[in-house]
Write a protein that holds these residues in place. Structure first.
Motif, PDB file in Angstrom:
ATOM      1  N   VAL A  83     -22.776  -5.563 -35.392  1.00  0.00           N
ATOM      2  CA  VAL A  83     -21.648  -6.475 -35.259  1.00  0.00           C
ATOM      3  C   VAL A  83     -21.894  -7.385 -34.073  1.00  0.00           C
ATOM      4  O   VAL A  83     -22.177  -6.916 -32.954  1.00  0.00           O
ATOM      5  CB  VAL A  83     -20.322  -5.711 -35.071  1.00  0.00           C
ATOM      6  CG1 VAL A  83     -19.161  -6.690 -34.940  1.00  0.00           C
ATOM      7  CG2 VAL A  83     -20.075  -4.755 -36.236  1.00  0.00           C
ATOM      8  N   LYS A  85     -20.057 -10.341 -31.861  1.00  0.00           N
ATOM      9  CA  LYS A  85     -18.819 -11.035 -31.512  1.00  0.00           C
ATOM     10  C   LYS A  85     -19.136 -12.036 -30.421  1.00  0.00           C
ATOM     11  O   LYS A  85     -19.717 -11.677 -29.381  1.00  0.00           O
ATOM     12  CB  LYS A  85     -17.761 -10.027 -31.037  1.00  0.00           C
ATOM     13  CG  LYS A  85     -16.476 -10.644 -30.525  1.00  0.00           C
ATOM     14  CD  LYS A  85     -15.623 -11.245 -31.636  1.00  0.00           C
ATOM     15  CE  LYS A  85     -14.261 -11.697 -31.083  1.00  0.00           C
ATOM     16  NZ  LYS A  85     -13.393 -12.264 -32.138  1.00  0.00           N
ATOM     17  N   GLN A 344     -13.067 -16.139 -36.073  1.00  0.00           N
ATOM     18  CA  GLN A 344     -13.146 -15.008 -35.160  1.00  0.00           C
ATOM     19  C   GLN A 344     -14.477 -14.972 -34.402  1.00  0.00           C
ATOM     20  O   GLN A 344     -14.680 -14.093 -33.561  1.00  0.00           O
ATOM     21  CB  GLN A 344     -12.973 -13.699 -35.941  1.00  0.00           C
ATOM     22  CG  GLN A 344     -11.627 -13.558 -36.617  1.00  0.00           C
ATOM     23  CD  GLN A 344     -10.488 -13.486 -35.628  1.00  0.00           C
ATOM     24  OE1 GLN A 344     -10.563 -12.781 -34.629  1.00  0.00           O
ATOM     25  NE2 GLN A 344      -9.413 -14.221 -35.898  1.00  0.00           N
ATOM     26  N   LEU A 346     -17.413 -14.114 -35.451  1.00  0.00           N
ATOM     27  CA  LEU A 346     -17.872 -12.748 -35.712  1.00  0.00           C
ATOM     28  C   LEU A 346     -18.834 -12.721 -36.898  1.00  0.00           C
ATOM     29  O   LEU A 346     -18.615 -13.396 -37.908  1.00  0.00           O
ATOM     30  CB  LEU A 346     -16.671 -11.842 -35.989  1.00  0.00           C
ATOM     31  CG  LEU A 346     -16.904 -10.338 -36.113  1.00  0.00           C
ATOM     32  CD1 LEU A 346     -15.685  -9.567 -35.614  1.00  0.00           C
ATOM     33  CD2 LEU A 346     -17.178  -9.938 -37.568  1.00  0.00           C
ATOM     34  N   CYS A 375     -12.089  -7.130 -37.405  1.00  0.00           N
ATOM     35  CA  CYS A 375     -11.677  -8.375 -36.732  1.00  0.00           C
ATOM     36  C   CYS A 375     -10.503  -8.125 -35.787  1.00  0.00           C
ATOM     37  O   CYS A 375     -10.475  -8.631 -34.651  1.00  0.00           O
ATOM     38  CB  CYS A 375     -11.297  -9.429 -37.771  1.00  0.00           C
ATOM     39  SG  CYS A 375     -12.684 -10.106 -38.701  1.00  0.00           S
TER      40      CYS A 375
END
Length: 379
Positions: A83, A85, A344, A346, A375
């Motif tokens: 992930v 971010k 986001q 992301l 999220c």
């Protein structure tokens, strides 16, 4: 990476007839099942920065039940997840025998790569327009059901050509295509596609077709006059700071890449491709895709008066949760997901080892619900 024998066959994969250990071994080494072409890595790897606040366990709802991160990883047989971010790595895990050096199959995530290369070819001037007939680039299709089908209709799977995608049915078109890939005869898949009947007027019906993406790959190959793997490396992969070479299945030795599947790469490098999509096809300030391409590619289309949640071989997520607004996925069977949410900032790449190609039951956690919870947890 050294191969761990024994491996399953391609037919066993699509039958969904594998025990867990041999399934994971095979998914790590799908590049051993067919001839491949190398997608060359970057000359210098670009490290992914680490998020100061890593992802912690979180709770989310799916289909009337409550789950947490560990439930999702276990129930959905996740073999790897990364992930990003705000461009930084906030969660990375490897399961089922994988490590950070492992490669894993992409299945239909390769379709997104093929469609993206069509966009690059338009940017480079090799393909003039989305409105061009594909037979302009593939004259062999002039007297087939693909005659009059445009590039746009091909990329959105609205050709109107008849196709049965059923993975587990040995008599389906998808399995006939696999049989031809196993036979390794040059041009055999395009020849098969040229003999399919027309089921609807071009542009009037949506029908998911792996064969359609093989035609798209053949079109790009003919337009740019070089192998897809080489073009992908030159224009995108080698410029992303990728850590490792990737591999792409070929329909025959030294032949055409299989446009709808067969890319095998590392988890981090798949995520880097996700960042490329998130950044609207811009690498180090240079536009690789036409302006607005990703925005258009990730929007639902209207076909026959009905909205279809599909773009240029991408899957928009407009109806699942408000936090998915503007988000989209590239999806591969057995649980491969590349999720991109621009609002986001992301990207999440998920490797899966589900038991069947299109495994769906009440015990499986719906991936869109997990991504919504992810999220929220990182917002």
């Amino acid at each position: 990476m050294q191969c761990e024998l024994p491996l399953a066959t391609a037919r066993q994969i699509y039958d969904g007839a594998l025990l867990p250990d041999i399934q994971a071994r095979t998914f790590r080494h799908t590049d051993m099942l067919f001839p491949t072409r190398t997608i060359a890595r970057s000359p210098t790897a670009r490290p992914l920065p680490t998020q100061d606040n890593p992802l912690q366990n979180f709770v989310f709802a799916s289909q009337g039940k409550t789950y947490d991160l560990y439930d999702f990883l276990s129930i959905n047989r996740v073999s790897g997840m990364l992930v990003l971010k705000n461009g930084a790595n906030c969660f990375e895990t490897y399961q089922l025998g994988n490590t950070e050096k492992a490669h894993w199959m992409s299945m239909s995530i390769a379709k997104t790569v093929t469609a993206t290369l069509a966009g690059v070819a338009i940017k480079d001037g090799y393909i003039k327009s989305l409105d061009d007939p594909i037979s302009h680039y593939l004259p062999v299709l002039q007297h087939s059901a693909y005659n009059g089908v445009t590039v746009h209709q091909l990329l959105t799977m609205c050709s109107g050509v008849q196709w049965d995608e059923t993975y587990t049915n040995p008599q389906s078109d998808r399995r006939r295509m696999l049989d031809l890939q196993i036979a390794q005869q040059p041009g055999a898949i395009v020849d098969m596609m040229s003999r399919l009947p027309r089921a609807a007027t071009p542009g009037s019906r949506w029908n998911y077709s792996t064969g359609e993406t093989h035609i798209a790959g053949a079109m790009v190959r003919a337009a740019v006059q070089r192998p897809l793997a080489d073009y992908f490396s030159e224009k995108i992969w080698s410029r992303l700071g990728t850590e490792a070479d990737a591999k792409w299945w070929l329909e025959s030795p030294n032949g055409l890449e299989v446009g709808g599947s067969g890319i095998s790469a590392s988890l981090r490098d798949y995520a880097r491709f996700g960042l490329f999509l998130l950044n609207q096809g811009v690498i180090d300030g240079v536009e690789v895709l036409p302006a607005g391409w990703i925005q258009a590619a990730s929007q639902p289309i209207t076909v026959g008066g009905a909205k279809v949640d599909y773009g240029y071989m991408l899957w928009p997520l407009p109806h699942y949760h408000p936090i998915h607004h503007g988000a989209f996925q590239a999806i591969g069977i057995f649980g491969q997901h590349l999720y991109v949410n621009p609002e986001q900032n992301l990207v999440a790449m998920v490797w899966g080892a589900l038991p069947k190609p299109m495994f769906k039951d009440q015990t499986q956690i719906r991936i869109e619900d997990f991504f919504a919870g992810l999220c929220v947890a990182l917002d």
